[in-house]
Design a protein around this motif. Sequence first.
Motif, PDB file in Angstrom:
ATOM      1  N   HIS A  79       0.844  -1.197   0.000  1.00 17.77           N
ATOM      2  CA  HIS A  79       0.000   0.000   0.000  1.00 17.77           C
ATOM      3  C   HIS A  79       0.870   1.235   0.000  1.00 17.77           C
ATOM      4  CE1 HIS A  79       0.812  -0.404   4.256  1.00 17.77           C
ATOM      5  NE2 HIS A  79       0.113   0.668   4.569  1.00 17.77           N
ATOM      6  N   HIS A  81       1.251   3.955   2.137  1.00 20.17           N
ATOM      7  CA  HIS A  81       1.716   4.749   3.281  1.00 20.17           C
ATOM      8  C   HIS A  81       3.237   4.934   3.224  1.00 20.17           C
ATOM      9  CE1 HIS A  81      -2.160   3.900   5.754  1.00 20.17           C
ATOM     10  NE2 HIS A  81      -2.258   4.995   5.023  1.00 20.17           N
ATOM     11  N   ASP A  83       5.658   4.676   5.243  1.00 17.77           N
ATOM     12  CA  ASP A  83       6.572   3.667   5.794  1.00 17.77           C
ATOM     13  C   ASP A  83       6.739   2.467   4.854  1.00 17.77           C
ATOM     14  OD1 ASP A  83       3.822   3.358   6.608  1.00 17.77           O
ATOM     15  OD2 ASP A  83       4.382   1.816   8.054  1.00 17.77           O
ATOM     16  N   HIS A  84       6.010   2.455   3.729  1.00 18.54           N
ATOM     17  CA  HIS A  84       6.101   1.337   2.782  1.00 18.54           C
ATOM     18  C   HIS A  84       6.628   1.740   1.406  1.00 18.54           C
ATOM     19  CE1 HIS A  84       3.910  -1.399   5.539  1.00 18.54           C
ATOM     20  NE2 HIS A  84       3.521  -0.233   6.021  1.00 18.54           N
ATOM     21  N   HIS A 158      -7.351  -2.179   6.035  1.00 17.39           N
ATOM     22  CA  HIS A 158      -6.399  -1.395   6.834  1.00 17.39           C
ATOM     23  C   HIS A 158      -7.195  -0.152   7.241  1.00 17.39           C
ATOM     24  CE1 HIS A 158      -2.760   0.436   8.173  1.00 17.39           C
ATOM     25  NE2 HIS A 158      -2.281   0.887   7.031  1.00 17.39           N
ATOM     26  N   ASP A 176       0.220  -4.310   7.505  1.00 18.17           N
ATOM     27  CA  ASP A 176      -0.866  -3.445   7.978  1.00 18.17           C
ATOM     28  C   ASP A 176      -2.274  -3.972   7.679  1.00 18.17           C
ATOM     29  OD1 ASP A 176       1.632  -2.247   7.312  1.00 18.17           O
ATOM     30  OD2 ASP A 176       0.790  -0.276   7.703  1.00 18.17           O
TER      31      ASP A 176
END
Length: 264
Positions: A79, A81, A83-84, A158, A176
Amino acid sequence: MASPAFKITVLGSGTSVGVPTVGCHCAVCNSADPRDKRLRPSILVSYEGRNVLIDAGPDFRTQALRVHLDRLDAVVFTHWHADHIMGLDDVRPYNFRQKGQIPIYASQDTMAVIRRAFLYIFDESKKESNVPQLATHVIDGGGFDLFGLEFKPVPVLHGSATIYGYRFGGAAYLTDHSEIPEASMERLQGLDVLFLDALRYKPHPTHSTVDRSVKTVERLSPRRAFFTHISHDLAHERAESLLPPHVRLAFDGLEIQVEGAAQT
Ligand SMILES: [Zn+2]
Ligand SMILES: [Zn+2]
Ligand SMILES: [Zn+2]
């Protein structure tokens, strides 16, 4: 389709802010146990000389140096976000070394955010310096083959968003998520290795908890389960001591071997 044996390397087992968390002086953030040092969540899947990365977060460069990653063959995103995805620019050295594009795989929503966040990579302007050379592949929900291993998207909730986990051979990686729809549970039968989000003990609107993920493990009965996307609420040693023996906390640098299978 037969699937090859592969190795999973946990590059990061932490939640979005990482552990230690900036400015925090709690017991876990101050812990001397190296397993309590958690970079942003990501795994590497290695087989037959190929390396497939699931998610490229802001720690990707550090993670690649740490495991001496000399070759990168594809990046698969769960996904959008930060942090990814925010480490995507750091694939450039692999473009130079391998003298070619790197394929990236993401849902339509995730690819749209990647294109916006990294506008300079994808816009039509003349490039005055190097940008990542990427071949984009939008996933429509169907499985796709990467070098002889099929990756099957597994939709998970999520919060209110639907994002992807992935099943590949005898393993599945579900970072997540707050809920796994029934149709997706059916795709997670007969696993050797299952990764699940387990942020903390307290409920969270967009993440699973230790208790909730233990229940998922009980229902799916994989041979082994590993929890990831872990916050500073969990001290590795103490949290593991409270879990059944086939359920462990992932930690940065953990390597897991998965056998090949005649049929997936
Ligand atoms: Zn995350
Ligand atoms: Zn802390
Ligand atoms: Zn997320």
